[in-house]
Motif scaffolding. Sequence first.
Motif, mmCIF file in Angstrom:
data_model
loop_
_atom_site.group_PDB
_atom_site.id
_atom_site.type_symbol
_atom_site.label_atom_id
_atom_site.label_comp_id
_atom_site.label_asym_id
_atom_site.label_seq_id
_atom_site.Cartn_x
_atom_site.Cartn_y
_atom_site.Cartn_z
ATOM 1 N N UNK A 1 -15.457 0.193 19.375
ATOM 2 C CA UNK A 1 -14.986 1.024 18.275
ATOM 3 C C UNK A 1 -13.497 0.807 18.040
ATOM 4 N N UNK A 2 -12.760 0.512 19.114
ATOM 5 C CA UNK A 2 -11.322 0.317 19.005
ATOM 6 C C UNK A 2 -10.964 -1.123 18.644
ATOM 7 N N UNK A 3 -11.984 -1.950 18.402
ATOM 8 C CA UNK A 3 -11.703 -3.310 17.960
ATOM 9 C C UNK A 3 -11.366 -4.263 19.088
ATOM 10 N N UNK A 4 -11.678 -3.892 20.313
ATOM 11 C CA UNK A 4 -11.396 -4.776 21.442
ATOM 12 C C UNK A 4 -12.630 -4.929 22.332
ATOM 13 N N UNK A 5 -13.710 -5.475 21.770
ATOM 14 C CA UNK A 5 -14.925 -5.625 22.595
ATOM 15 C C UNK A 5 -14.724 -6.651 23.714
ATOM 16 N N UNK A 6 -13.631 -7.445 23.650
ATOM 17 C CA UNK A 6 -13.464 -8.492 24.661
ATOM 18 C C UNK A 6 -12.981 -7.930 25.997
ATOM 19 N N UNK B 1 -2.983 -0.167 26.561
ATOM 20 C CA UNK B 1 -2.857 0.899 25.579
ATOM 21 C C UNK B 1 -4.207 1.218 24.938
ATOM 22 N N UNK B 2 -4.984 0.163 24.698
ATOM 23 C CA UNK B 2 -6.325 0.365 24.141
ATOM 24 C C UNK B 2 -7.168 1.199 25.114
ATOM 25 N N UNK B 3 -7.039 0.880 26.408
ATOM 26 C CA UNK B 3 -7.798 1.628 27.413
ATOM 27 C C UNK B 3 -7.379 3.105 27.396
ATOM 28 N N UNK B 4 -6.065 3.305 27.237
ATOM 29 C CA UNK B 4 -5.559 4.671 27.178
ATOM 30 C C UNK B 4 -6.162 5.416 25.997
ATOM 31 N N UNK B 5 -6.304 4.705 24.887
ATOM 32 C CA UNK B 5 -6.899 5.334 23.702
ATOM 33 C C UNK B 5 -8.380 5.594 23.918
ATOM 34 N N UNK C 1 -0.143 -4.428 16.279
ATOM 35 C CA UNK C 1 0.221 -3.228 15.531
ATOM 36 C C UNK C 1 -0.767 -3.023 14.377
ATOM 37 N N UNK C 2 -1.149 -4.128 13.727
ATOM 38 C CA UNK C 2 -2.139 -4.022 12.646
ATOM 39 C C UNK C 2 -3.427 -3.394 13.156
ATOM 40 N N UNK C 3 -3.869 -3.838 14.325
ATOM 41 C CA UNK C 3 -5.087 -3.278 14.905
ATOM 42 C C UNK C 3 -4.914 -1.797 15.213
ATOM 43 N N UNK C 4 -3.733 -1.456 15.711
ATOM 44 C CA UNK C 4 -3.445 -0.049 16.004
ATOM 45 C C UNK C 4 -3.583 0.792 14.730
ATOM 46 N N UNK C 5 -3.022 0.271 13.634
ATOM 47 C CA UNK C 5 -3.071 1.021 12.381
ATOM 48 C C UNK C 5 -4.509 1.156 11.865
ATOM 49 N N UNK C 6 -5.294 0.100 12.094
ATOM 50 C CA UNK C 6 -6.701 0.164 11.689
ATOM 51 C C UNK C 6 -7.410 1.277 12.481
#
Lengths: 506, 339
Positions: free
Chosen positions: A131-136, A152-156, A181-186
């Motif tokens: 869901x956060x755009x980081x399936x890898x 940071x993604x894990x934290x989210x 940052x673009x991914x963060x904004x998405x």
Amino acid sequence: MAPEPPLLSMSGITKSFPGVRALDGVDLDVQAGEVHCLLGQNGAGKSTLIKVLAGAHQPDTGTIHWRGEPVTLRSPIAAMRLGIATIYQELDLVEHLSVAENVHLGHEPTAAGFVVRRRTAKESTAHLLKRLGHPEIDPGRLVGELSAAQQQIVSMARALSHDVRLIVMDEPSAALDPDEVDNLFRIVGDLTADGVAVVYISHRLEEIRRIGDRVTVLKDGRAVAGGLPAKSTPTRDVVALMTGRNVEYVFPERPAAPGQGEQPLLHVRGLARDGEFEPFDLTVRPGEIVGLAGLVGSGRSEILETIYGARKPSAGQVVVAGRPLKPGSVRAAVRAGLGLAPEERKAQALLMLESVTRNVSISSMSRFAKAGWIDRGAELGAARAATRELSLRPDNPSVPIRTLSGGNQQKAVLARWLLRGCRVLLLDEPTRGVDVGARAELYAVVRRLADEGLAVLLVSSEVPEVLGLADRVLVLREGRVVHTAPAQELDEHRVLDLVMEGSPAS
Amino acid sequence: MTQPVSPPRGSADKVRPAAEAPAWRGLMARADVRTLSLLGVLAALIVIGGITKPDEFLDTRNLQLVLTQASVIGVVTVGMTFVITSGGIDLSVGAIVALASVWATTVATQEYGFGGILFTSVLVGLGCGLVNGLLIAYGGMVPFIATLAMLASARGLALQITDGRTQIVTVDGVLDLGERDAYVLGVPPLVLVFAVVTIIGWLLLNRTTFGRRTVAVGGNAEAARLAGIDVRRQRLYLYLLSGLCCGIAAFLLIILSGSGQNTNGNLYELDAIAAAIIGGTLLSGGRGTIVGSVLGVLIFTTITNIFALNNLQSDVQQIAKGAIIVAAVLVQRRTASTT
């Protein structure tokens, strides 16, 4: 029918620490599904406010309403139960646990009450990461092996693993590259589309333009403006509210041709470190400021620390005023007249328990000592002279350094090298954690030191800073110098093209 | 070229008192609260001793005994304070005291008389400190592990030298200093040594570059390194200093007991660490106080004395010590969080 109450409404929040009134009657309203930006200089009270919101601090007075009901956020757990999650700047993950274990820390899915259902945890973690755009990111990997951006993604993901209605993000973009940052904004966009509110803290005004809905500006513990429209309020007005000034970045004027005709003070020849950066040459003349521009991971800090002797080069040499330095020796570098203001000020430069004086005098102690015996009067006088020269505030070098703002702590580091009589100054992200108002002053100080004959080598991830302050710029990409040019001949777009594409203008 | 900024002549003593006073007084007040609370505890103990055993406790001889007993562990604690301030730990102090005391009292050493015993004690202490320092500073070992290894080896070597027997001292000069009514400059000799070591330690920590470097290494080793301090050499010196203190303490113990035993200095490491911590030295490094450490030693020694006078067993003493450590640290946490 009464209008829908705001998701969160804080009013009249005050919080004092001994000697400091951190919050002085702050109001904050947050609607469901909006991105509410919190702006303010360091020390304006942002951190304290979000800690109150996270349940980590108890306010002295004031009320908090959550979905129209008065609540007390007695602890972080209480805030979490209501659906308030906070992602701090310093990530609070356990490095030796896996991604899935971190995400579910404290609320593991269990069987029979205590047996952790590892597969369920992994599956739900994988789902969140997708869901956060980081399936890898593999839920089974140790968090310590991940990059800062991935952590940071894990934290989210951890925040989202709760039934969250409001997420507080404290400078989430600080450690990220532009595409991240673009991914963060998405992600922020997806969250708000689901009705989740985001309280977003950042120093970068352009980010607030892009994703913010409303802005609350804090200054000296008060909300000087609440709920301004984020996209249409002029930058000038926002900066004026934060600083009382009408300027964002002011760079000092460049001298016409600094250091021309003089021998280089710093000469780097073919310096390289395997796996970090490839051989490159560099000269800095007295009076000159040379900038290194590049993304996180391009080898900027590594280059600076290798020149300084804190890392051992695999090839090449560093020559200061015509004499080669012993490689890999900080002491040799310092003796030759090099000084470093490192990237992580607190971790790499400061003694947080000590006074300004002792932080300033640490590199020149022997100057005030006879047979090891320190003349404290002379030490204090010298520290005072050096800090005054840089207009360090407060004008009292006996105060503990931890009470200073980021900009003044940085000035103390500069004063340390000024006192030492340093000739080559290496600045690694000199304005990190320094608020907008204090930056211009710091830029002026750096330029003045150069005018007095210092050679300055500057590293920054903020391209406008490098272009505005430096005379010459080296552009780095993945450990390689891809372009060198006078700063006037470059603009932000050109540099960003170079660091992303890496095609030198041949 | 920029010239080093030199202090304007006479500016040092023309410090503007108005601007300076608040922060300065704040620091003083904080240091004072800590020291005063330790003094308060010590005073309370003296009152308790005076009430429970008025005749025996307040007797001059007894008070001298307390100070004399405090001297041995006190000297060790001064060295330990430096090591802890630098962010390290020395678990081997008790074992070094044992090894130095038996090496200095072998029949062969005693042939060299007073000087031989003193010289050997100090040299063995320095030697052990050197090994600790080299392993930690240049071998990259964690202080806990390196000094734990030294603890085991030094105790083993001490046992090997004595074969478990007490080595009686026959050198008159040494025995004379151990007499009950021996005085040097009007004070018992051990107490004099303790006082001198304390004063030198205080000056070294608070007034010299050595002390500054110690605090810097403990407060932030990476920052110290990047500021141009030779962190490794400083670490080596610190363990040498601790070893030296152990050597001196071993000599004091030889005077006090008139013998050398491999069981000497048992659990000194824990007593020294505890005294430093309750004194206000941060176990994480970066702040140390010699005055606090000495008060910590005096508090522990006074408790031991009062308990012994009241015929309470050592198990009760140990419990009381544990409670005091907990209480002291809790009080410090409270004062730290309000500043």
